[in-house]
Scaffold this motif. Sequence first.
Motif, PDB file in Angstrom:
ATOM      1  N   ASP A 162     -40.828  35.995 -44.605  1.00  2.98           N
ATOM      2  CA  ASP A 162     -42.059  35.911 -43.835  1.00  2.98           C
ATOM      3  C   ASP A 162     -42.704  34.774 -43.862  1.00  2.98           C
ATOM      4  OD1 ASP A 162     -43.818  38.181 -41.894  1.00  2.98           O
ATOM      5  OD2 ASP A 162     -45.065  36.991 -43.195  1.00  2.98           O
ATOM      6  N   PRO A 163     -43.577  34.419 -42.944  1.00  2.00           N
ATOM      7  CA  PRO A 163     -44.391  33.031 -43.198  1.00  2.00           C
ATOM      8  C   PRO A 163     -45.280  33.117 -44.087  1.00  2.00           C
ATOM      9  CG  PRO A 163     -44.030  33.801 -40.785  1.00  2.00           C
ATOM     10  CD  PRO A 163     -43.415  34.722 -41.275  1.00  2.00           C
ATOM     11  N   LEU A 164     -45.646  34.308 -44.531  1.00  2.00           N
ATOM     12  CA  LEU A 164     -46.489  34.755 -45.682  1.00  2.00           C
ATOM     13  C   LEU A 164     -45.666  33.764 -46.896  1.00  2.00           C
ATOM     14  CD1 LEU A 164     -48.631  36.088 -47.310  1.00  2.00           C
ATOM     15  CD2 LEU A 164     -47.216  38.253 -47.624  1.00  2.00           C
ATOM     16  N   ALA A 165     -44.605  33.870 -47.048  1.00  2.00           N
ATOM     17  CA  ALA A 165     -44.020  33.232 -48.144  1.00  2.00           C
ATOM     18  C   ALA A 165     -44.326  31.748 -48.380  1.00  2.00           C
ATOM     19  CB  ALA A 165     -42.580  33.448 -48.014  1.00  2.00           C
ATOM     20  N   ARG A 166     -44.817  31.227 -47.530  1.00  2.00           N
ATOM     21  CA  ARG A 166     -45.136  29.657 -47.570  1.00  2.00           C
ATOM     22  C   ARG A 166     -46.416  29.533 -48.264  1.00  2.00           C
ATOM     23  NH1 ARG A 166     -44.614  29.117 -40.973  1.00  2.00           N
ATOM     24  NH2 ARG A 166     -42.117  29.639 -40.839  1.00  2.00           N
ATOM     25  N   HIS A 167     -47.063  30.699 -48.436  1.00  2.00           N
ATOM     26  CA  HIS A 167     -48.553  30.590 -48.977  1.00  2.00           C
ATOM     27  C   HIS A 167     -48.612  31.095 -50.487  1.00  2.00           C
ATOM     28  CE1 HIS A 167     -49.841  29.309 -45.191  1.00  2.00           C
ATOM     29  NE2 HIS A 167     -49.119  30.268 -44.368  1.00  2.00           N
ATOM     30  N   TYR A 168     -47.715  31.707 -50.897  1.00  2.00           N
ATOM     31  CA  TYR A 168     -47.405  32.146 -52.481  1.00  2.00           C
ATOM     32  C   TYR A 168     -46.149  31.990 -52.834  1.00  2.00           C
ATOM     33  CZ  TYR A 168     -45.029  36.733 -51.726  1.00  2.00           C
ATOM     34  OH  TYR A 168     -44.014  37.573 -51.471  1.00  2.00           O
ATOM     35  N   PRO A 169     -46.043  31.899 -54.301  1.00  2.00           N
ATOM     36  CA  PRO A 169     -44.792  31.874 -54.823  1.00  2.00           C
ATOM     37  C   PRO A 169     -43.951  33.058 -54.619  1.00  2.00           C
ATOM     38  CG  PRO A 169     -46.434  32.094 -56.511  1.00  2.00           C
ATOM     39  CD  PRO A 169     -47.365  31.940 -55.362  1.00  2.00           C
ATOM     40  N   ALA A 170     -43.181  33.098 -53.625  1.00  2.00           N
ATOM     41  CA  ALA A 170     -42.518  34.266 -53.351  1.00  2.00           C
ATOM     42  C   ALA A 170     -41.160  34.584 -54.171  1.00  2.00           C
ATOM     43  CB  ALA A 170     -42.502  34.412 -51.877  1.00  2.00           C
ATOM     44  N   ARG A 171     -40.693  35.803 -54.392  1.00  2.00           N
ATOM     45  CA  ARG A 171     -39.714  36.129 -54.937  1.00  2.00           C
ATOM     46  C   ARG A 171     -38.575  36.618 -53.865  1.00  2.00           C
ATOM     47  NH1 ARG A 171     -41.764  39.231 -60.503  1.00  2.00           N
ATOM     48  NH2 ARG A 171     -43.142  37.711 -61.289  1.00  2.00           N
ATOM     49  N   SER A 172     -37.455  36.756 -54.294  1.00  2.00           N
ATOM     50  CA  SER A 172     -36.338  37.211 -53.350  1.00  2.00           C
ATOM     51  C   SER A 172     -36.471  38.696 -53.477  1.00  2.00           C
ATOM     52  CB  SER A 172     -34.967  36.902 -53.949  1.00  2.00           C
ATOM     53  OG  SER A 172     -33.993  37.459 -53.155  1.00  2.00           O
ATOM     54  N   HIS A 173     -36.622  39.398 -52.207  1.00  2.00           N
ATOM     55  CA  HIS A 173     -36.683  40.778 -51.871  1.00  2.00           C
ATOM     56  C   HIS A 173     -38.116  41.126 -52.045  1.00  2.00           C
ATOM     57  CE1 HIS A 173     -32.487  41.729 -51.363  1.00  2.00           C
ATOM     58  NE2 HIS A 173     -32.197  40.506 -51.990  1.00  2.00           N
ATOM     59  N   ASP A 174     -38.923  40.355 -52.234  1.00  2.00           N
ATOM     60  CA  ASP A 174     -40.517  40.789 -52.088  1.00  2.00           C
ATOM     61  C   ASP A 174     -40.565  41.578 -50.923  1.00  2.00           C
ATOM     62  OD1 ASP A 174     -41.348  39.832 -54.513  1.00  2.00           O
ATOM     63  OD2 ASP A 174     -42.442  38.196 -53.464  1.00  2.00           O
ATOM     64  N   THR A 175     -41.610  42.870 -50.932  1.00  2.00           N
ATOM     65  CA  THR A 175     -41.355  43.434 -49.808  1.00  2.00           C
ATOM     66  C   THR A 175     -42.932  43.941 -49.452  1.00  2.00           C
ATOM     67  OG1 THR A 175     -39.499  44.905 -50.430  1.00  2.00           O
ATOM     68  CG2 THR A 175     -40.889  46.003 -48.657  1.00  2.00           C
ATOM     69  N   GLY A 176     -43.212  43.482 -48.249  1.00  2.00           N
ATOM     70  CA  GLY A 176     -44.768  43.722 -47.774  1.00  2.00           C
ATOM     71  C   GLY A 176     -45.067  45.006 -47.114  1.00  2.00           C
ATOM     72  N   ILE A 177     -46.381  45.296 -47.248  1.00  2.00           N
ATOM     73  CA  ILE A 177     -46.735  46.669 -46.420  1.00  2.00           C
ATOM     74  C   ILE A 177     -47.913  46.325 -45.668  1.00  2.00           C
ATOM     75  CG2 ILE A 177     -45.483  48.397 -47.733  1.00  2.00           C
ATOM     76  CD1 ILE A 177     -47.883  48.768 -49.295  1.00  2.00           C
TER      77      ILE A 177
END
Length: 259
Positions: A162-177
């Motif tokens: 998601d575009p959210l991943a550009r704004h925090y250190p995302a990890r593979s398979h992070d799931t948002g709700i």
Amino acid sequence: MPPADAYADPGTGLTPSAGSGAEDTPDLPGTHELLASPAEDIPGAPSTPSTTGALGVSGAPVTGNAEGVSELLDRPAAWQPATTPAGVFQLVPVRLERDLAVISRWMNDPAVAAFWELAGAESVTADHLRSQLDGDGRSLPCLGVLSGIPMSYWEIYRADLDPLARHYPARSHDTGIHLLIGEINNRGRGVGAMLLRAASDLVLDNRPLCTRVVAEPDFRNTPSVSAFLSAGFRFSAEVELPDKRAALMIRDRAHRAQL
């Protein structure tokens, strides 16, 4: 960017009421309509995936959301219900023709509209839902059914895609709700926190590669942030997104039993 999380008071009560009266919820689909449907519509029943032709991160075609199927999210339509102190809770993938009217009504609640910004004609909500249902499967809209009553709207999405991943250190398979509580009588009684815990448990139980569940409620939405904290999420950072300043909330698989 997905919308802001809706109003959800943490409160202290555990058992939501089914509604303030039949006249308040005339268009809510009942359990018989949601779960006693053709086999392909029943959560847990086999479904035939459809390919949208979109490309995933590897460049290969990915499976979209037809009939609530999403391979990118490990098929939420097949997830089993969860037992909560207020009753059995189940995520039921949205069907536009069945669910549009009630979801649109919820979106026009002023407390919800202030953060989701989807008030207006049903077409506004329909466009928002179709963008997910016709997408590549990285986001799935669902009704939350508690003790047989559809009473909340959810979006389960791949935060790392998601575009959210550009704004925090995302990890593979992070799931948002994302969550909104549909009826005002279910707010401010601890229901939001209880359901957030149940839904994040469903994600962690059914997505073995996911190590954490994330959310990004509007920083101004104190009741929502409090509900996430009560549900075992931790505040990670204040994040400046294109449409809001968000509180990045994280629930880690490693600490789910302690929080």
